[in-house]
Design a protein around this motif. Sequence first.
Motif, mmCIF file in Angstrom:
data_model
loop_
_atom_site.group_PDB
_atom_site.id
_atom_site.type_symbol
_atom_site.label_atom_id
_atom_site.label_comp_id
_atom_site.label_asym_id
_atom_site.label_seq_id
_atom_site.Cartn_x
_atom_site.Cartn_y
_atom_site.Cartn_z
ATOM 1 N N PRO A 104 -6.809 -5.551 -3.064
ATOM 2 C CA PRO A 104 -6.965 -4.379 -2.197
ATOM 3 C C PRO A 104 -6.949 -3.081 -3.002
ATOM 4 O O PRO A 104 -6.478 -3.051 -4.144
ATOM 5 N N TYR A 121 2.408 -3.994 -5.519
ATOM 6 C CA TYR A 121 1.536 -5.117 -5.202
ATOM 7 C C TYR A 121 1.284 -6.009 -6.408
ATOM 8 O O TYR A 121 1.048 -5.538 -7.524
ATOM 9 N N LEU A 139 -5.334 0.147 -4.067
ATOM 10 C CA LEU A 139 -3.926 0.514 -4.167
ATOM 11 C C LEU A 139 -3.787 2.006 -4.429
ATOM 12 O O LEU A 139 -4.637 2.617 -5.073
ATOM 13 N N LYS A 142 0.105 -1.488 -1.802
ATOM 14 C CA LYS A 142 -0.870 -1.834 -0.777
ATOM 15 C C LYS A 142 -0.625 -0.943 0.436
ATOM 16 O O LYS A 142 0.515 -0.558 0.717
#
Length: 165
Positions: free
Chosen positions: A55, A94, A57, A62
């Motif tokens: 994802p 994350y 960041l 996250k």
Amino acid sequence: ETFIVKPTAGAQGKGIMLAKKWKDVDHLVQKSKTSQENVNKATIEYVVQRYIAEPLLLDGLKFDMRMYVVVTSIVPLRAYIFKEGLARFCTVPYEQPTDTNLREAKMHLTNFAVNKKSKDFRPSEGLAAHNEGSKRSISGTLRQIEQAHGVSPDEIWAKVAALIA
């Protein structure tokens, strides 16, 4: 590949599970159902999605963004986007899902109810601090994305509008 399993009647991060293999999803669902106190309350339906393993960041965390749209007509489609909203941040830096960190909810789930219990939860201190903390404004978060990744808020809003249309 990792899957995220969410009960359709859930809220506040309750009952959300991660699985590394598709075959583990059914096992997790059955285990969840039997662990509930009252069988009549057992969640019957789940939504299963592929988990985004890489994802975007910010600050190594996250996050998700809550954006709001009001639809006033379907035919013709008429919708209005509110250009503010809420970004919710995890409180643990994350790392991609592994067998050892799958249950680290504060790393993988952005739910406020999950992260507010963390020792690393940072409340936003008033309007002046809307772009820091574990809950941030969309406008502040979009400016941070622009600074970190070079994508302007206008570009992002244009893509959101295209998704809605």
